[in-house]
Design a protein around this motif. Structure first.
Motif, PDB file in Angstrom:
ATOM      1  N   ILE A 317       0.832  -1.214   0.000  1.00 33.58           N
ATOM      2  CA  ILE A 317       0.000   0.000   0.000  1.00 33.58           C
ATOM      3  C   ILE A 317       0.861   1.258   0.000  1.00 33.58           C
ATOM      4  CG2 ILE A 317      -0.260   0.138   2.512  1.00 33.58           C
ATOM      5  CD1 ILE A 317      -3.002   1.035  -0.026  1.00 33.58           C
ATOM      6  N   THR A 318       1.992   1.225   0.698  1.00 30.45           N
ATOM      7  CA  THR A 318       2.840   2.417   0.731  1.00 30.45           C
ATOM      8  C   THR A 318       3.274   2.786  -0.692  1.00 30.45           C
ATOM      9  OG1 THR A 318       3.637   1.640   2.860  1.00 30.45           O
ATOM     10  CG2 THR A 318       4.797   3.492   1.909  1.00 30.45           C
ATOM     11  N   VAL A 393       7.791   4.874   8.065  1.00 29.53           N
ATOM     12  CA  VAL A 393       6.511   4.162   8.086  1.00 29.53           C
ATOM     13  C   VAL A 393       6.703   2.661   8.174  1.00 29.53           C
ATOM     14  CG1 VAL A 393       6.380   3.959   5.554  1.00 29.53           C
ATOM     15  CG2 VAL A 393       4.283   3.852   6.892  1.00 29.53           C
ATOM     16  N   GLY A 394       5.710   1.979   8.709  1.00 31.86           N
ATOM     17  CA  GLY A 394       5.681   0.519   8.646  1.00 31.86           C
ATOM     18  C   GLY A 394       5.739  -0.152   9.996  1.00 31.86           C
ATOM     19  N   GLU A 395       6.399   0.458  10.951  1.00 31.58           N
ATOM     20  CA  GLU A 395       6.517  -0.118  12.287  1.00 31.58           C
ATOM     21  C   GLU A 395       7.005   1.002  13.210  1.00 31.58           C
ATOM     22  OE1 GLU A 395      10.029  -2.430  12.979  1.00 31.58           O
ATOM     23  OE2 GLU A 395      10.738  -2.042  10.963  1.00 31.58           O
ATOM     24  N   PRO A 396       6.949   0.770  14.498  1.00 27.89           N
ATOM     25  CA  PRO A 396       7.453   1.804  15.398  1.00 27.89           C
ATOM     26  C   PRO A 396       8.941   2.033  15.137  1.00 27.89           C
ATOM     27  CG  PRO A 396       6.214   0.122  16.609  1.00 27.89           C
ATOM     28  CD  PRO A 396       6.425  -0.401  15.217  1.00 27.89           C
ATOM     29  N   ASP A 418       7.132  10.657  11.430  1.00 32.57           N
ATOM     30  CA  ASP A 418       6.799   9.247  11.656  1.00 32.57           C
ATOM     31  C   ASP A 418       5.311   9.096  11.378  1.00 32.57           C
ATOM     32  OD1 ASP A 418       6.322   6.709  12.580  1.00 32.57           O
ATOM     33  OD2 ASP A 418       7.005   7.078  14.631  1.00 32.57           O
ATOM     34  N   THR A 419       4.985   8.388  10.291  1.00 31.47           N
ATOM     35  CA  THR A 419       3.609   8.346   9.801  1.00 31.47           C
ATOM     36  C   THR A 419       2.952   7.013  10.101  1.00 31.47           C
ATOM     37  OG1 THR A 419       4.251   7.473   7.644  1.00 31.47           O
ATOM     38  CG2 THR A 419       4.291   9.864   7.894  1.00 31.47           C
ATOM     39  N   TRP A 421      -0.152   4.505   9.597  1.00 35.12           N
ATOM     40  CA  TRP A 421      -1.336   4.168   8.800  1.00 35.12           C
ATOM     41  C   TRP A 421      -1.286   2.697   8.435  1.00 35.12           C
ATOM     42  CZ3 TRP A 421      -1.075   3.857   3.078  1.00 35.12           C
ATOM     43  CH2 TRP A 421       0.209   4.064   2.574  1.00 35.12           C
ATOM     44  N   GLN A 422      -2.221   2.237   7.616  1.00 30.23           N
ATOM     45  CA  GLN A 422      -2.345   0.816   7.283  1.00 30.23           C
ATOM     46  C   GLN A 422      -2.873   0.639   5.856  1.00 30.23           C
ATOM     47  OE1 GLN A 422      -5.472   0.208  10.367  1.00 30.23           O
ATOM     48  NE2 GLN A 422      -4.012  -1.201  11.292  1.00 30.23           N
ATOM     49  N   THR A 423      -2.765  -0.590   5.352  1.00 31.30           N
ATOM     50  CA  THR A 423      -3.365  -0.895   4.056  1.00 31.30           C
ATOM     51  C   THR A 423      -4.835  -0.470   4.073  1.00 31.30           C
ATOM     52  OG1 THR A 423      -1.914  -2.821   3.948  1.00 31.30           O
ATOM     53  CG2 THR A 423      -3.705  -2.732   2.354  1.00 31.30           C
ATOM     54  N   ASP A 506      -3.830  -2.316  16.550  1.00 25.99           N
ATOM     55  CA  ASP A 506      -2.570  -1.929  17.177  1.00 25.99           C
ATOM     56  C   ASP A 506      -2.785  -1.560  18.646  1.00 25.99           C
ATOM     57  OD1 ASP A 506      -1.072  -2.245  14.927  1.00 25.99           O
ATOM     58  OD2 ASP A 506      -0.823  -0.128  14.489  1.00 25.99           O
ATOM     59  N   ARG A 521       1.338  -4.610  17.174  1.00 32.22           N
ATOM     60  CA  ARG A 521       0.027  -5.205  16.900  1.00 32.22           C
ATOM     61  C   ARG A 521      -0.576  -5.794  18.178  1.00 32.22           C
ATOM     62  NH1 ARG A 521      -2.333  -4.185  11.971  1.00 32.22           N
ATOM     63  NH2 ARG A 521      -3.701  -5.870  12.602  1.00 32.22           N
ATOM     64  N   ASN A 527       4.899  -8.170  12.436  1.00 29.45           N
ATOM     65  CA  ASN A 527       5.332  -7.086  11.575  1.00 29.45           C
ATOM     66  C   ASN A 527       6.830  -7.286  11.333  1.00 29.45           C
ATOM     67  OD1 ASN A 527       6.095  -4.666  10.404  1.00 29.45           O
ATOM     68  ND2 ASN A 527       4.592  -3.489  11.553  1.00 29.45           N
ATOM     69  N   ARG A 532       3.443  -7.136   7.038  1.00 29.70           N
ATOM     70  CA  ARG A 532       2.570  -7.932   7.884  1.00 29.70           C
ATOM     71  C   ARG A 532       2.601  -9.394   7.515  1.00 29.70           C
ATOM     72  NH1 ARG A 532      -3.456  -6.109   8.232  1.00 29.70           N
ATOM     73  NH2 ARG A 532      -3.165  -3.990   7.520  1.00 29.70           N
TER      74      ARG A 532
HETATM   75  C1  WT7 Z   1       0.603  -1.894  10.393  1.00 33.33           C
HETATM   76  C2  WT7 Z   1      -0.031  -1.757   9.050  1.00 33.33           C
HETATM   77  C3  WT7 Z   1       0.818   1.629   5.527  1.00 33.33           C
HETATM   78  C4  WT7 Z   1       2.019   1.420   6.283  1.00 33.33           C
HETATM   79  C5  WT7 Z   1       2.812   0.235   5.813  1.00 33.33           C
HETATM   80  C6  WT7 Z   1       2.373  -1.050   6.449  1.00 33.33           C
HETATM   81  C7  WT7 Z   1       2.301  -0.843  11.588  1.00 33.33           C
HETATM   82  C8  WT7 Z   1       2.598   1.261  10.227  1.00 33.33           C
HETATM   83  C9  WT7 Z   1       3.575   2.572  11.654  1.00 33.33           C
HETATM   84  C10 WT7 Z   1       4.222   3.590  12.406  1.00 33.33           C
HETATM   85  C11 WT7 Z   1       4.215   2.141  14.242  1.00 33.33           C
HETATM   86  C12 WT7 Z   1       3.306   1.350  12.280  1.00 33.33           C
HETATM   87  C13 WT7 Z   1       1.073  -0.951  12.454  1.00 33.33           C
HETATM   88  C14 WT7 Z   1      -0.049  -1.054  11.443  1.00 33.33           C
HETATM   89  N1  WT7 Z   1       2.705   0.557  11.360  1.00 33.33           N
HETATM   90  N2  WT7 Z   1       3.122   2.481  10.377  1.00 33.33           N
HETATM   91  N3  WT7 Z   1       4.537   4.786  11.875  1.00 33.33           N
HETATM   92  N4  WT7 Z   1       4.513   3.331  13.698  1.00 33.33           N
HETATM   93  N5  WT7 Z   1       3.623   1.128  13.579  1.00 33.33           N
HETATM   94  O1  WT7 Z   1       1.033  -1.295   6.135  1.00 33.33           O
HETATM   95  O2  WT7 Z   1       1.054  -3.790   6.046  1.00 33.33           O
HETATM   96  O3  WT7 Z   1      -1.097  -2.519   6.333  1.00 33.33           O
HETATM   97  O4  WT7 Z   1       0.593  -2.673   8.182  1.00 33.33           O
HETATM   98  O5  WT7 Z   1       1.952  -1.456  10.340  1.00 33.33           O
HETATM   99  O6  WT7 Z   1       1.165  -2.103  13.218  1.00 33.33           O
HETATM  100  O7  WT7 Z   1      -1.199  -1.672  11.956  1.00 33.33           O
HETATM  101  P1  WT7 Z   1       0.358  -2.623   6.621  1.00 33.33           P
END
Ligand code: WT7
Length: 638
Positions: A317-318, A393-396, A418-419, A421-423, A506, A521, A527, A532
């Motif tokens: 998605i990113t 993006v993607g994890e903490p 630090d952004t 969001w999710q799919t 989360d 999560r 993650n 994911r």
């Molecule tokens: C999960 C979503 C769209 C982002 C890419 C992954 C984790 C995402 C952060 C952040 C901490 C984050 C969450 C979320 N996540 N961004 N900035 N800080 N955790 O997309 O595969 O849909 O995963 O990624 O756990 O639920 P995804």
């Protein structure tokens, strides 16, 4: 929490970083803009979104901003006619962007291709015509199994242009994983490449498509279009397989853009959930573009002179939102890199930034930690002064990695946003703007009109400092609409556990300033390097092996990848718990799921902890593994 001891560091993090005055003066959205927008959105979120939608071109205006009549199946901008490709491409041809670079692509070997908006427009039109000639119509699914190439972008846009639905399968997924997605999505056409370069090797891709199409439920696929890239041996099946170059050669470079309903499907993207079956996440033409346009312009402060590099693969998605659609809608230049960031050596990322004058770098904590290991010698070799904004993006992101990046890559001048969001959310939800006061490790506050909160299991807000579940109270335009062919699962997963609010899956905590700190999560989803992977997916892959009786998979902290998977396995009678068996199972997982599913360790057990009703208690295994208190085990079998 995903890093070793990172939770501790996060809890004690109290540094703050402020923007340079110049940044604030020149920003697309300054602190005043943000405050006003927050206030406006709190009173009237629909007015906020309506204003955001007006920044784009529509063929016909909406009757209603939001239709809640069938909640949680929310509909946005109903009655409107549009096509995201009109905003991402067609309209630029009539403006000063026509001859601007849309794409800078670099191959792993250092070869590069550049395309202006006009060139991209022509290429998309040719391919759109070709798709039509193959019988692709509005609503048909087109599957993409593509490496990072300009043709990947062309194929996405051409599909959307003719009103069809693209569904991308990341090239790191296996033939088997692809087959599952084919059988669910039932695509008419698959677009792939012969192969691509990675780590100095040519990787085959087309052969995996052939393999997946040998399975059942793949009859929907009439044509496979193959892009030349790596000159690897390819078997072309007559009447089914066509070379991209031959297909588009005679096509016209003009092609009409289909007029779509705002709520017509744009793409389908599969993502891991808590069961073994990936969820087909549905996004639409209208609302999605509103979300990514607003967030790109505000969070990354896009200016006409920017060169924007988001390091994600277009298969996630990113990549959809911030490699392809967002940057093109904004009329900026998007950078796409084919290869491995450590190839041929660990300065490749810095080399690319210097070479193309990248101004905004949007990347993942796992990559930062990987590059950090090499110290500052590599970044110091390159001129990184073009950079003005960094994103994660993607994890903490652990504060150590944040501060390293901020100092050594961003000269202590570039804001690092630090952004979160999710799919499912389609676009950035919780994030600072470059003008915000930053705290390393916190994604700060929800963007305007995003009512995110941290609550307990009943939905009551928890006090500052206390961990809880991350939720979003109100719908937003770029939200997931449903799960493909499974509306019940959509309702159950996101809207019913805490009735009436969106459950993100989360864990998070708010501090005294209202800043949000994501902890990882809350469900059985791992993650790994920002990707994911469901425990259940790994487990069902394992039990598909003849030697495996039962399996349980958990995520354990990893210094670079954030998390890696560990599997606990009980073997069937007659199989030995040997090193060879470990090797065999690892290969088996790779065949089943692809190289994305990284299992670091496999441990054999005589039996696994279970509830009396027979459910494996991953929680117990995880607590044991981390040396933590196992908590309430009253339901444990013995
Ligand atoms: C999960 C979503 C769209 C982002 C890419 C992954 C984790 C995402 C952060 C952040 C901490 C984050 C969450 C979320 N996540 N961004 N900035 N800080 N955790 O997309 O595969 O849909 O995963 O990624 O756990 O639920 P995804």
């Amino acid at each position: 929490m995903s890093q070793d001891g990172a939770l501790e560091t996060l809890l004690h993090e109290d540094r703050v970083f402020r923007p340079l005055p110049q940044m604030v003066i020149e920003a697309n959205a300054n602190p005043q803009t943000l405050d006003n927008a927050r206030r406006q959105a709190a009173e009237d979120p629909l007015a906020y979104w309506e204003e955001a939608a007006k920044e784009l071109e529509w063929f016909k205006k909406w009757d209603k901003v939001l239709d809640e009549s069938d909640a949680p199946f929310y509909k946005w901008f109903t009655g409107a006619k549009c096509n995201i490709v009109h905003n991402a491409l067609d309209r630029h041809i009539k403006t000063g962007n026509k001859n601007k670079l849309a794409i800078i692509w670099e191959g792993e070997a250092g070869d590069s291709r550049k395309m202006t908006y006009f060139e991209l427009y022509r290429a998309v039109n040719k391919f759109a015509n070709a798709l039509r000639s193959l019988g692709v119509q509005k609503g048909d699914r087109v599957m993409l199994y593509m490496p990072p190439l300009p043709e990947t972008v062309i194929a996405m846009l051409a599909t959307a242009k003719v009103g069809a639905i693209h569904t991308m399968v990341f090239a790191g997924f296996s033939a088997k994983a692809m087959r599952d997605r084919i059988s669910d999505a039932q695509p008419k056409v698959i677009i792939t490449a012969d192969g691509f370069y990675r780590n100095g090797r040519a990787v085959h891709l087309k052969s995996l498509v052939d393999e997946s199409l040998m399975g059942p439920d793949c009859d929907s696929v009439e044509t496979v279009v193959v892009v030349h890239r790596a000159n690897v041996q390819v078997e072309m099946q007559e009447a089914r397989d066509l070379w991209y170059e031959e297909l588009v050669r005679a096509e016209s470079s003009e092609s009409p853009t289909e007029s779509m309903d705002s709520e017509d499907m744009l793409f389908l993207l599969y993502s891991s959930g808590t069961t073994g079956k990936p969820k087909g996440i549905v996004h639409t033409h209208g609302g999605y573009q509103v979300g990514i346009n607003r967030t790109l312009n505000w969070v990354f402060d896009i200016k006409p002179t920017d060169i924007f590099w988001c390091t994600a693969d277009a298969g996630w998605i990113t990549g959809h939102s911030y490699v392809v659609y967002g940057p093109l809608i904004a009329g900026t230049t998007t950078v796409i890199f084919e290869g491995h960031p450590l190839y041929p050596q660990a300065d490749r990322v810095w080399d690319l930034i210097a070479k193309y004058g990248v101004t905004v770098l949007y990347t993942a904590p796992t990559l930062v930690r990987m590059l950090m290991r090499f110290g500052t010698q590599y970044p110091k070799k390159h001129d990184l002064s073009s950079l003005r904004i960094l994103g994660s993006v993607g994890e903490p992101i652990n504060p150590e990695a944040w501060v390293w990046m901020y100092k050594n890559i961003g000269r202590s001048e570039c804001p690092l946003v630090d952004t979160w969001w999710q799919t499912e959310t389609g676009s950035i939800m919780i994030s600072p703007l470059p003008v915000s006061v930053l705290k390393p490790g916190s994604c700060t506050k929800p963007l305007p009109a995003i009512e995110a909160d941290v609550v307990d299991e009943k939905g009551n807000p928890v006090p500052p400092g206390k961990g809880g579940l991350l939720i979003i109270r109100k719908p937003w335009p770029s939200m997931v609409r449903t799960l493909f062919k499974d509306p019940e699962r959509y309702k159950k997963t996101y809207w019913e556990k805490i009735p009436g609010v969106y459950l993100a899956g989360d864990m998070a905590r708010k501090d005294e300033d209202g800043y949000i700190w994501i902890q990882g999560r809350s469900d059985d989803v791992m993650n790994i390097a920002g990707h994911r992977l469901g425990s259940a997916e790994l487990e069902s892959a394992l039990v598909a092996h003849k030697a495996v009786a039962e399996a349980a998979a958990i995520g354990i902290p990893d210094k670079i990848k954030g998390e890696v998977a560990k599997a606990f396995v009980t073997l069937r009678e007659g199989f030995d718990a040997s090193d060879d068996m470990v090797k065999e199972l690892k290969i088996h997982i790779r065949n089943e799921l692809g190289p994305v599913a990284i299992v670091k360790t496999i441990e054999f057990r005589d039996k696994l902890p279970k509830t009396r009703s027979g459910k494996i208690m991953r929680r117990v295994l995880k607590a044991e593994e981390l040396g933590q208190d196992v908590g309430d085990i009253s339901t444990l079998e013995d």
